[in-house]
Write an enzyme that holds these catalytic residues in place. Structure first.
Site, short mmCIF file in Angstrom:
data_model
loop_
_atom_site.label_atom_id
_atom_site.label_comp_id
_atom_site.label_asym_id
_atom_site.label_seq_id
_atom_site.Cartn_x
_atom_site.Cartn_y
_atom_site.Cartn_z
N TYR A 1 14.94 30.07 8.62
CA TYR A 1 13.69 30.65 9.08
C TYR A 1 13.62 30.67 10.61
CZ TYR A 1 11.63 30.56 4.39
OH TYR A 1 11.36 30.78 3.07
N LYS B 1 0.84 -1.20 0.00
CA LYS B 1 0.00 0.00 0.00
C LYS B 1 0.87 1.24 0.00
CE LYS B 1 -0.39 0.04 5.06
NZ LYS B 1 -1.30 0.07 6.22
#
Length: 362
Positions: free
Chosen positions: A257, A35
C-alpha cells in the site's frame, strides 16, 4: 489447514520469571498483575502457571470473578476499584480486594452495608497525578474508613511515574517523600505496596510489603536500556507465522500500500500471514527486525491488515512455508517495539483474539 500465525506461550518461562522476581524482592509478597488478559498471554493460562504467587491484580470485575470461580483463593485486587454500588455486592460475594482512589468510591463504600471482612487498598497520589487521594487527605480518609468498620484491613498504595528512567531518580525520591509525609502523620503500621516492575529492579527500598510485577513476569523489560534477556528473564510469548507467497521485485518496483518501499535492486520478498488485525503494529517501518528460518532480516513496506512483507535477500532457502518469528524466542519484543516507536507492553497486550495461542509447556 488453518492460517499459520501462532502465539506460543511458554509457561515454564513464566515460572522462571517469577523466580527472578522473588530473588529481587526477598520477603515482600508478590501480586502478579494479570490485567488485559495477562498482557495478551491468557488470564487463566498465566494464573495457573503462577499459582505460587501471593495474589493477583486485575482491572475488570469479570476477570476477578473468572479467577475466583476457577479456584484461585489468593487475594485478588481490582486495580481501579469499583464503578457502582452494585459491584460492591460482587466484591463481597467473591471475597475480592479493591482499590479506593477517589471520594466517589469512598462514598459508595461507606453507604454499603458490608457483611464480609473488607480489604481495601487505599491509593495515594504521590506525583503520578492519575488516580489517588492527595497525601494530605490520606489520614482523613483512613479515619472515615476505620469509623465505618473497626475490623477493616487497609493497605496503602501508590504508583511510580518514572521508575523506569534512571535520569528521573529524583522524581521517584519525590514521590517517596510525599508518601512518607502521610506515614509520618498516621498512627500505627499499615502495609504498603509501592513497586511496579521497574521499581522492583531499580529501587529495592520500595519493595515494602507487596510488589506488583507486570511486564517482567512476561519476560520483557520495563527499562529502556535493557532487554528482558539482559535482566535474566525469558520471553513467554513467541509470535510466529509463515511465508505464504514469494514475490520477485525488479529494480525500482514498488511494494505494498502506498508503494512506500522501492526496490534498489532485484530482490525476493516473502509475504507473511500476519498483519495489524493480528496485533502486529501497522506503524512498524521498513527495517523492523524479523527472523526467517531463524535468520535475521527486515520488514519491508507497509504492514497491511492480514499480511506483511519481508526481505529474503541472502536467505535463498526461504520460500512458501518458511517459519517467520515476529517476536519472542530469538528476537526480543523490546527490539521490535523500539523499531516501531512503541513499547513491548502494547505489542503483547494488542494480540488479536483471532491469533491461536498454544501453551508450549503445560
Amino acid at each position: 489447514m488453518s492460517r499459520p500465525i501462532r502465539a506460543f506461550i511458554n509457561c515454564a518461562a513464566l515460572r522462571h520469571n517469577l523466580a527472578v522476581v522473588r530473588r529481587h524482592v526477598h520477603q515482600a509478597r508478590i501480586m502478579a498483575v494479570v490485567k488485559a488478559d495477562a498482557y495478551g498471554h491468557g488470564l487463566l493460562r498465566v494464573a495457573r502457571a503462577l499459582d505460587a504467587v501471593d495474589g493477583f491484580a486485575v482491572l475488570e470485575l469479570e476477570a476477578a470473578i473468572q479467577l475466583r470461580e476457577a479456584g484461585f483463593n489468593q487475594p485478588i485486587l481490582l486495580l481501579e476499584g469499583f464503578f457502582s454500588i452494585e459491584e460492591i455486592e460482587a466484591i463481597d460475594h467473591y471475597r475480592l480486594n479493591t482499590v479506593i482512589h477517589c471520594h466517589e468510591q469512598l462514598s459508595m463504600l461507606l453507604a454499603h452495608k458490608k457483611t464480609g471482612k473488607p480489604d481495601i487498598f487505599l491509593k495515594i497520589n504521590t506525583g503520578m497525578n492519575r488516580l489517588g487521594f492527595r497525601p494530605e487527605e490520606g489520614n482523613s480518609v483512613l479515619n472515615r474508613l476505620r469509623q465505618w468498620r473497626t475490623d477493616i484491613s487497609i493497605t496503602l498504595m501508590t504508583h511510580f511515574a518514572c521508575a523506569d528512567d534512571l535520569l528521573e531518580a529524583d522524581h521517584v525520591d519525590q514521590q517517596l517523600g510525599n508518601f512518607a509525609r502521610l506515614e509520618e502523620k498516621r498512627e500505627g503500621c499499615i502495609p504498603r505496596t509501592l513497586a511496579n516492575s521497574a521499581a522492583i529492579l531499580r529501587y529495592p527500598g520500595t519493595h515494602a510489603d507487596w510488589v506488583r510485577p507486570g511486564i517482567i513476569l512476561y519476560g520483557a523489560s520495563p527499562l529502556p536500556d535493557k532487554t528482558g534477556i539482559e535482566l535474566g528473564l525469558q520471553p513467554v510469548m513467541t509470535l510466529t507465522s509463515r511465508i505464504i507467497a514469494v514475490q520477485h521485485l525488479d529494480f525500482s518496483d514498488r511494494l505494498g500500500y502506498g508503494g512506500q518501499f522501492v526496490a534498489d535492486q532485484p530482490m525476493r520478498v516473502g509475504v507473511v500471514a500476519a498483519g495489524y488485525a493480528d496485533g502486529y503494529p501497522r506503524h512498524a517501518p521498513t527495517g523492523t527486525p524479523v527472523l526467517v528460518n531463524g535468520r535475521r532480516t527486515r520488514l519491508i513496506g507497509r504492514v497491511s491488515m492480514d499480511m506483511l512483507t519481508v526481505d529474503l535477500s541472502g536467505i535463498n532457502e526461504a520460500g512458501a512455508g518458511s517459519l517467520v518469528t515476529l517476536w519472542g524466542e530469538g528476537l526480543p519484543v523490546e527490539e521490535v517495539a523500539r523499531s516501531a516507536q512503541t513499547i513491548s507492553y502494547e505489542l503483547l497486550a494488542a494480540l488479536s483474539p483471532r491469533v491461536q495461542t498454544v501453551s508450549s509447556v503445560p
